[in-house]
Design a protein around this motif. Structure first.
Motif, PDB file in Angstrom:
ATOM      1  N   PRO A 179      -3.859  16.241   2.614  1.00  0.00           N
ATOM      2  CA  PRO A 179      -3.101  15.002   2.442  1.00  0.00           C
ATOM      3  C   PRO A 179      -3.100  14.530   0.979  1.00  0.00           C
ATOM      4  O   PRO A 179      -4.112  14.619   0.290  1.00  0.00           O
ATOM      5  N   ILE A 180      -1.953  14.049   0.542  1.00  0.00           N
ATOM      6  CA  ILE A 180      -1.817  13.491  -0.797  1.00  0.00           C
ATOM      7  C   ILE A 180      -1.968  11.978  -0.670  1.00  0.00           C
ATOM      8  O   ILE A 180      -1.207  11.330   0.057  1.00  0.00           O
ATOM      9  N   GLU A 181      -2.969  11.435  -1.364  1.00  0.00           N
ATOM     10  CA  GLU A 181      -3.180   9.987  -1.291  1.00  0.00           C
ATOM     11  C   GLU A 181      -2.187   9.275  -2.203  1.00  0.00           C
ATOM     12  O   GLU A 181      -2.028   9.614  -3.369  1.00  0.00           O
ATOM     13  N   VAL A 182      -1.527   8.271  -1.628  1.00  0.00           N
ATOM     14  CA  VAL A 182      -0.542   7.473  -2.359  1.00  0.00           C
ATOM     15  C   VAL A 182      -1.277   6.311  -3.019  1.00  0.00           C
ATOM     16  O   VAL A 182      -2.006   5.580  -2.356  1.00  0.00           O
ATOM     17  N   PRO A 183      -1.101   6.130  -4.333  1.00  0.00           N
ATOM     18  CA  PRO A 183      -1.826   5.053  -5.024  1.00  0.00           C
ATOM     19  C   PRO A 183      -1.371   3.660  -4.572  1.00  0.00           C
ATOM     20  O   PRO A 183      -0.262   3.485  -4.062  1.00  0.00           O
ATOM     21  N   LYS A 184      -2.256   2.700  -4.777  1.00  0.00           N
ATOM     22  CA  LYS A 184      -1.973   1.301  -4.435  1.00  0.00           C
ATOM     23  C   LYS A 184      -1.101   0.686  -5.525  1.00  0.00           C
ATOM     24  O   LYS A 184      -1.600   0.195  -6.532  1.00  0.00           O
ATOM     25  N   LEU A 185       0.201   0.748  -5.290  1.00  0.00           N
ATOM     26  CA  LEU A 185       1.191   0.236  -6.229  1.00  0.00           C
ATOM     27  C   LEU A 185       2.223  -0.575  -5.443  1.00  0.00           C
ATOM     28  O   LEU A 185       2.103  -0.713  -4.223  1.00  0.00           O
ATOM     29  N   SER A 186       3.255  -1.049  -6.115  1.00  0.00           N
ATOM     30  CA  SER A 186       4.335  -1.749  -5.418  1.00  0.00           C
ATOM     31  C   SER A 186       5.010  -0.781  -4.443  1.00  0.00           C
ATOM     32  O   SER A 186       4.880   0.443  -4.575  1.00  0.00           O
ATOM     33  N   VAL A 187       5.739  -1.322  -3.484  1.00  0.00           N
ATOM     34  CA  VAL A 187       6.439  -0.483  -2.516  1.00  0.00           C
ATOM     35  C   VAL A 187       7.373   0.483  -3.244  1.00  0.00           C
ATOM     36  O   VAL A 187       7.408   1.680  -2.934  1.00  0.00           O
TER      37      VAL A 187
END
Length: 177
Positions: free
Chosen positions: A158-166
């Motif tokens: 799994p590729i973790e998606v960073p905590k950013l805007s939508v």
């Protein structure tokens, strides 16, 4: 044209639906999460929380619905399609709740492979609960760890998606496919 099946997953309240909606706004083909639909159908039959009262039946309905989505995704005439949660999510939740399930759950996950998995990490700042989301943030943290380990157990990275805007999270995903 290979129709790549790309899963967006993560614990409750991590922003999956917001990203799926943004992807659709960008013209991407998407299939939506079905657990709320299963929950609402049960509620219309007088069962307030099917997952809590009959977890195996709820999970069988989810597995069946997600398998139908997987098959439906194969019929799309596009390079790729995004799917809000995949088959292994069902197993991860069953494991989290320590509920036994038949071997067909594992076989279904093993025999129906996705091409790419994006996982959204728990994020307290955006977490909210509602009528269909009954987990606390602490429970969401634990569920997230089960999702990571379950996808890895089935051989995914799994590729973790960073905590950013939508918008930035959506662009991150689009840049990685």
């Amino acid at each position: 044209m290979k129709n790549r099946k790309i899963v967006i997953t993560g614990g409750p309240g991590t922003g999956k639906s917001s990203i799926i909606h943004k992807l659709e706004e960008n013209g991407e083909k998407c299939l939506h999460e079905i657990s709320r639909q299963v929950t609402l159908e049960a509620q219309s039959s007088g069962i307030d929380q099917l997952f809590l009262t009959q977890p195996l039946l709820f999970s069988e309905k989810l597995l069946d619905g997600r398998l139908k989505q997987y098959i439906e995704a194969s019929g799309f005439k596009s390079d790729h399609i995004f799917i809000d949660r995949g088959l292994p999510d069902v197993v991860a939740y069953m494991d989290y709740f320590e509920t036994e399930y038949p071997e067909v759950f594992n076989k279904t996950c093993e025999n129906n492979r996705y091409d790419q998995i994006f996982i959204l990490p728990p994020w307290k700042d955006i977490y909210t609960s509602d009528n269909e989301r009954y987990e606390s943030f602490d429970e969401a943290l634990k569920i997230s760890s089960y999702l990571y380990s379950t996808y890895k157990r089935y051989g995914y990275k799994p590729i973790e998606v960073p905590k950013l805007s939508v918008e930035d999270r959506t662009n991150f995903i689009l840049d990685k496919i």
